[in-house]
Design a protein around this motif. Structure first.
Motif, PDB file in Angstrom:
ATOM      1  N   GLY A   1       0.813  -1.218   0.000  1.00 11.84           N
ATOM      2  CA  GLY A   1       0.000   0.000   0.000  1.00 11.84           C
ATOM      3  C   GLY A   1       0.847   1.269   0.000  1.00 11.84           C
ATOM      4  O   GLY A   1       0.330   2.363  -0.209  1.00 11.84           O
ATOM      5  N   LEU A   2       2.141   1.131   0.249  1.00 10.72           N
ATOM      6  CA  LEU A   2       3.030   2.294   0.264  1.00 10.72           C
ATOM      7  C   LEU A   2       3.118   2.894  -1.142  1.00 10.72           C
ATOM      8  O   LEU A   2       3.439   2.189  -2.103  1.00 10.72           O
ATOM      9  CB  LEU A   2       4.419   1.845   0.732  1.00 10.72           C
ATOM     10  CG  LEU A   2       5.502   2.904   0.895  1.00 10.72           C
ATOM     11  CD1 LEU A   2       5.256   3.727   2.153  1.00 10.72           C
ATOM     12  CD2 LEU A   2       6.875   2.247   0.992  1.00 10.72           C
ATOM     13  N   VAL A   3       2.859   4.197  -1.249  1.00 11.99           N
ATOM     14  CA  VAL A   3       3.037   4.901  -2.523  1.00 11.99           C
ATOM     15  C   VAL A   3       4.500   5.339  -2.604  1.00 11.99           C
ATOM     16  O   VAL A   3       4.977   6.064  -1.741  1.00 11.99           O
ATOM     17  CB  VAL A   3       2.113   6.129  -2.630  1.00 11.99           C
ATOM     18  CG1 VAL A   3       2.343   6.857  -3.950  1.00 11.99           C
ATOM     19  CG2 VAL A   3       0.652   5.712  -2.487  1.00 11.99           C
ATOM     20  N   LEU A   4       5.215   4.864  -3.608  1.00 10.75           N
ATOM     21  CA  LEU A   4       6.655   5.091  -3.703  1.00 10.75           C
ATOM     22  C   LEU A   4       6.992   6.460  -4.297  1.00 10.75           C
ATOM     23  O   LEU A   4       6.128   7.103  -4.893  1.00 10.75           O
ATOM     24  CB  LEU A   4       7.285   4.008  -4.590  1.00 10.75           C
ATOM     25  CG  LEU A   4       7.129   2.561  -4.128  1.00 10.75           C
ATOM     26  CD1 LEU A   4       7.639   1.611  -5.206  1.00 10.75           C
ATOM     27  CD2 LEU A   4       7.884   2.340  -2.826  1.00 10.75           C
ATOM     28  N   GLY A   5       8.283   6.829  -4.184  1.00 11.86           N
ATOM     29  CA  GLY A   5       8.760   8.000  -4.899  1.00 11.86           C
ATOM     30  C   GLY A   5       9.250   9.124  -4.024  1.00 11.86           C
ATOM     31  O   GLY A   5       8.452   9.814  -3.396  1.00 11.86           O
ATOM     32  N   HIS A   6      10.583   9.303  -3.985  1.00 11.39           N
ATOM     33  CA  HIS A   6      11.130  10.411  -3.192  1.00 11.39           C
ATOM     34  C   HIS A   6      12.017  11.325  -4.030  1.00 11.39           C
ATOM     35  O   HIS A   6      12.735  12.157  -3.495  1.00 11.39           O
ATOM     36  CB  HIS A   6      11.895   9.866  -1.977  1.00 11.39           C
ATOM     37  CG  HIS A   6      13.017   8.939  -2.335  1.00 11.39           C
ATOM     38  ND1 HIS A   6      12.853   7.581  -2.443  1.00 11.39           N
ATOM     39  CD2 HIS A   6      14.309   9.179  -2.623  1.00 11.39           C
ATOM     40  CE1 HIS A   6      14.005   7.020  -2.769  1.00 11.39           C
ATOM     41  NE2 HIS A   6      14.907   7.972  -2.892  1.00 11.39           N
ATOM     42  N   GLU A   7      11.975  11.191  -5.334  1.00  9.78           N
ATOM     43  CA  GLU A   7      12.799  12.052  -6.200  1.00  9.78           C
ATOM     44  C   GLU A   7      11.854  12.832  -7.105  1.00  9.78           C
ATOM     45  O   GLU A   7      11.560  12.419  -8.215  1.00  9.78           O
ATOM     46  CB  GLU A   7      13.758  11.197  -7.015  1.00  9.78           C
ATOM     47  CG  GLU A   7      14.637  10.322  -6.135  1.00  9.78           C
ATOM     48  CD  GLU A   7      15.905   9.859  -6.819  1.00  9.78           C
ATOM     49  OE1 GLU A   7      16.235  10.385  -7.888  1.00  9.78           O
ATOM     50  OE2 GLU A   7      16.553   8.952  -6.274  1.00  9.78           O
ATOM     51  N   ILE A   8      11.388  13.970  -6.583  1.00  8.84           N
ATOM     52  CA  ILE A   8      10.246  14.634  -7.191  1.00  8.84           C
ATOM     53  C   ILE A   8      10.638  16.004  -7.745  1.00  8.84           C
ATOM     54  O   ILE A   8      11.341  16.771  -7.084  1.00  8.84           O
ATOM     55  CB  ILE A   8       9.130  14.830  -6.133  1.00  8.84           C
ATOM     56  CG1 ILE A   8       8.814  13.496  -5.441  1.00  8.84           C
ATOM     57  CG2 ILE A   8       7.886  15.447  -6.764  1.00  8.84           C
ATOM     58  CD1 ILE A   8       8.069  13.655  -4.110  1.00  8.84           C
ATOM     59  N   THR A   9      10.174  16.288  -8.938  1.00  7.04           N
ATOM     60  CA  THR A   9      10.266  17.630  -9.506  1.00  7.04           C
ATOM     61  C   THR A   9       8.852  17.983  -9.943  1.00  7.04           C
ATOM     62  O   THR A   9       8.185  17.158 -10.578  1.00  7.04           O
ATOM     63  CB  THR A   9      11.224  17.641 -10.718  1.00  7.04           C
ATOM     64  OG1 THR A   9      12.472  17.074 -10.314  1.00  7.04           O
ATOM     65  CG2 THR A   9      11.449  19.047 -11.237  1.00  7.04           C
ATOM     66  N   GLY A  10       8.386  19.158  -9.590  1.00  7.58           N
ATOM     67  CA  GLY A  10       6.982  19.424  -9.883  1.00  7.58           C
ATOM     68  C   GLY A  10       6.648  20.893 -10.044  1.00  7.58           C
ATOM     69  O   GLY A  10       7.513  21.775  -9.928  1.00  7.58           O
ATOM     70  N   GLU A  11       5.384  21.129 -10.319  1.00  5.27           N
ATOM     71  CA  GLU A  11       4.847  22.487 -10.477  1.00  5.27           C
ATOM     72  C   GLU A  11       3.867  22.757  -9.341  1.00  5.27           C
ATOM     73  O   GLU A  11       2.986  21.933  -9.067  1.00  5.27           O
ATOM     74  CB  GLU A  11       4.120  22.577 -11.825  1.00  5.27           C
ATOM     75  CG  GLU A  11       3.432  23.913 -12.011  1.00  5.27           C
ATOM     76  CD  GLU A  11       2.728  24.016 -13.367  1.00  5.27           C
ATOM     77  OE1 GLU A  11       2.896  23.127 -14.219  1.00  5.27           O
ATOM     78  OE2 GLU A  11       1.990  25.009 -13.538  1.00  5.27           O
ATOM     79  N   VAL A  12       4.036  23.892  -8.691  1.00  3.99           N
ATOM     80  CA  VAL A  12       3.124  24.252  -7.595  1.00  3.99           C
ATOM     81  C   VAL A  12       1.738  24.544  -8.179  1.00  3.99           C
ATOM     82  O   VAL A  12       1.598  25.399  -9.059  1.00  3.99           O
ATOM     83  CB  VAL A  12       3.646  25.499  -6.840  1.00  3.99           C
ATOM     84  CG1 VAL A  12       2.663  25.906  -5.739  1.00  3.99           C
ATOM     85  CG2 VAL A  12       5.041  25.248  -6.267  1.00  3.99           C
ATOM     86  N   ILE A  13       0.731  23.800  -7.709  1.00  5.40           N
ATOM     87  CA  ILE A  13      -0.631  24.083  -8.195  1.00  5.40           C
ATOM     88  C   ILE A  13      -1.552  24.612  -7.089  1.00  5.40           C
ATOM     89  O   ILE A  13      -2.620  25.137  -7.381  1.00  5.40           O
ATOM     90  CB  ILE A  13      -1.279  22.860  -8.890  1.00  5.40           C
ATOM     91  CG1 ILE A  13      -1.334  21.635  -7.970  1.00  5.40           C
ATOM     92  CG2 ILE A  13      -0.555  22.528 -10.192  1.00  5.40           C
ATOM     93  CD1 ILE A  13      -2.262  20.535  -8.482  1.00  5.40           C
ATOM     94  N   GLU A  14      -1.128  24.454  -5.824  1.00  2.96           N
ATOM     95  CA  GLU A  14      -1.913  24.993  -4.704  1.00  2.96           C
ATOM     96  C   GLU A  14      -0.945  25.271  -3.578  1.00  2.96           C
ATOM     97  O   GLU A  14       0.032  24.529  -3.419  1.00  2.96           O
ATOM     98  CB  GLU A  14      -2.891  23.924  -4.188  1.00  2.96           C
ATOM     99  CG  GLU A  14      -4.312  24.010  -4.666  1.00  2.96           C
ATOM    100  CD  GLU A  14      -5.149  22.914  -4.000  1.00  2.96           C
ATOM    101  OE1 GLU A  14      -5.729  23.194  -2.931  1.00  2.96           O
ATOM    102  OE2 GLU A  14      -5.195  21.797  -4.537  1.00  2.96           O
ATOM    103  N   LYS A  15      -1.213  26.312  -2.776  1.00  6.43           N
ATOM    104  CA  LYS A  15      -0.330  26.551  -1.637  1.00  6.43           C
ATOM    105  C   LYS A  15      -1.126  26.895  -0.387  1.00  6.43           C
ATOM    106  O   LYS A  15      -2.195  27.511  -0.471  1.00  6.43           O
ATOM    107  CB  LYS A  15       0.701  27.632  -1.958  1.00  6.43           C
ATOM    108  CG  LYS A  15       0.139  28.996  -2.300  1.00  6.43           C
ATOM    109  CD  LYS A  15       1.302  29.954  -2.574  1.00  6.43           C
ATOM    110  CE  LYS A  15       1.004  31.312  -1.978  1.00  6.43           C
ATOM    111  NZ  LYS A  15       2.076  32.276  -2.118  1.00  6.43           N
ATOM    112  N   GLY A  16      -0.565  26.483   0.764  1.00  2.00           N
ATOM    113  CA  GLY A  16      -1.200  26.788   2.035  1.00  2.00           C
ATOM    114  C   GLY A  16      -1.014  28.251   2.394  1.00  2.00           C
ATOM    115  O   GLY A  16      -0.150  28.934   1.837  1.00  2.00           O
ATOM    116  N   SER A  17      -1.796  28.725   3.377  1.00  2.00           N
ATOM    117  CA  SER A  17      -1.778  30.161   3.677  1.00  2.00           C
ATOM    118  C   SER A  17      -0.474  30.611   4.332  1.00  2.00           C
ATOM    119  O   SER A  17      -0.188  31.808   4.365  1.00  2.00           O
ATOM    120  CB  SER A  17      -2.971  30.516   4.562  1.00  2.00           C
ATOM    121  OG  SER A  17      -2.929  29.756   5.750  1.00  2.00           O
TER     122      SER A  17
END
Ligand SMILES: NC(=O)c1ccc[n+]([C@@H]2O[C@H](COP(=O)([O-])OP(=O)(O)OC[C@H]3O[C@@H](n4cnc5c(N)ncnc54)[C@H](O)[C@@H]3O)[C@@H](O)[C@H]2O)c1
Ligand SMILES: [Zn+2]
Ligand SMILES: [Zn+2]
Length: 290
Positions: A63-79
Motif C-alpha cells: 500500500g506504500l506509494v513510492l517515490g522520493h525524487e520529485i520535480t513538480g509544479e506548484v498548483i496549490e499553496k497553504g496560507s
C-alpha cells in the motif's frame, strides 16, 4: 472522485500504478498544515533505494506509494507559504525537513527531529521515514514548502533541461555528498564503487572538486561502457577479485586517496553471490591511511 494515480508497492517484486487519494494539506498524523504546497509532478526517478523495498529487502508494507525524487509544479499553496507561487517549477529534496529543529539548523536536514515520530529523518514514499506520501504519482504534497523546495528561477529554461534537473532531488546531491565526505579534491585519485546513477554522480562530483583520476568499478558491462564514454576510468570487477591490482593497472599504484561506496547493502562479490560488506572491505584495502 480522486484524480491522482501513483506507483503502489504491493509486495516483493510487485508494484502497480493505481488510483490513489488526492494529496491533502495534512501531516501523516492527520493534523491540518498550512505550510505545504500541492505539486503536479513533472518528473521523477526510480532510486536504487526504491529497489531495496521492491525486492522485499525492507519492512515496507503493501500500500506504500513510492517515490522520493520529485520535480513538480506548484498548483496549490497553504496560507503560510510566502516564498512560492502557483506555477513555480521546483525540485523537492528527498528528505522531509522542518527547517527549525536543532539538526535542520545545523544543516543536517537528513535527520530532522520533528518530521518522523519514530526516529530522526523523514522522506517521501519510504519505509520508516515518517509516512509522507510518495511522489511517483500525478500529485504530491510537500510540507514546510518555503524551506524544503528549490525553485527554478526560470520556468521555460527549467523545462528545457528538466530531465537533468530531476537529478537534483537525490542522486546528484547524494553523489556529491559522498565525494565531499570522502575528501575528494584537487589532484585526488578516487575510486567509486558502483556505476549506477549514484556512482556516476559521485564520480562527476569528484571531477568537479578537482580529482586527477576517477575510477568507477562495477560488474555491469553496459554501465562500465557508459562510465568510460563520459570520461571516467572503468574498472571491470569481473576480471579479478583483487581490486588493488585493477586499480594499479590504471595508476601504477594499488592505493587511492579516497573511495566512495555507491553500491550499498546489496553488494555482490567477484564470481557472483551477495556479500554486503565486500565494498567496504575492499575500500579499506585500497584507500591510503587517514
Ligand atoms: N541519500 C542516500 O542515502 C541515497 C540516495 C540514493 C541512493 N542511495 C543508495 O545508493 C546505492 C546506489 O544507488 P543507485 O541508484 O546508483 O543503485 P543501482 O542499483 O542502480 O547501482 C548499484 C550498482 O552497484 C553495482 N555493484 C554491485 N556490487 C558491486 C561491487 N561489489 N562493487 C562495485 N559495484 C557493485 C551493481 O552492479 C549496480 O550497477 C543504493 O544502495 C541506494 O540505496 C542512497
Ligand atoms: Zn533515493
Ligand atoms: Zn528539522
Amino acid at each position: 472522485m480522486s484524480r491522482n494515480r501513483g506507483v503502489v508497492y504491493l509486495g516483493p517484486g510487485k508494484v502497480e500504478v493505481q488510483d490513489i487519494e488526492d494529496p491533502k494539506f495534512a501531516a501523516p498524523d492527520g493534523r491540518r498544515i498550512e505550510h505545504a504546497v500541492i505539486l503536479k509532478v513533472v518528473s521523477t526517478n526510480i532510486c536504487g533505494s526504491d529497489q531495496h523495498m521492491v525486492r522485499g529487502r525492507t519492512t515496507a508494507e503493501a500500500g506504500l506509494v513510492l517515490g522520493h525524487e520529485i520535480t513538480g509544479e506548484v498548483i496549490e499553496k497553504g496560507s503560510d507559504v510566502e516564498m512560492l507561487e502557483v506555477g513555480d517549477i521546483v525540485s523537492v529534496p528527498f528528505n522531509v525537513a522542518c527547517g527549525r529543529c536543532r539538526c535542520c539548523k545545523g544543516q543536517d536536514t537528513g535527520v530532522c527531529l520533528t518530521v518522523n515520530p519514530a526516529r530522526a529523518g523523514g522522506a517521501y514514499g519510504y519505509v520508516d521515514m515518517g509516512g509522507w506520501i510518495g511522489g511517483q504519482a500525478r500529485y504530491v504534497m510537500v510540507p514546510y514548502a518555503d524551506f524544503n523546495l528549490l525553485k527554478f528561477p526560470d520556468r521555460d529554461r527549467a523545462m528545457e533541461k528538466i530531465r537533468d534537473l530531476t537529478m537534483l532531488s537525490d542522486i546528484l546531491p547524494t553523489g556529491f555528498h559522498g565525494a565531499v565526505r570522502a575528501g575528494a579534491g584537487v589532484g585526488s585519485i578516487v575510486y567509486v564503487a558502483g556505476a549506477g546513477p549514484v556512482g556516476l554522480a559521485a564520480a562527476a562530483s569528484a571531477r568537479i572538486l578537482g580529482a586527477a583520476v576517477v575510477m568507477i568499478g562495477d560488474f555491469n558491462k553496459e554501465r562500465l561502457a557508459h562510465a568510460a564514454k563520459v570520461g571516467f576510468e572503468a574498472v571491470d570487477l569481473s576480471k579479478s577479485d583483487r581490486l588493488g591490482d585493477l586499480v594499479a593497472e590504471v595508476t601504477g599504484s594499488d592505493e587511492v586517496d579516497c573511495a566512495i561506496d555507491a553500491v550499498g547493502f546489496e553488494a555482490r562479490r567477484h564470481g557472483g553471490g551477495e556479500q554486503p560488506a565486500i565494498v567496504l572491505n575492499q575500500m579499506m584495502e585500497i584507500t591510503r591511511a587517514a
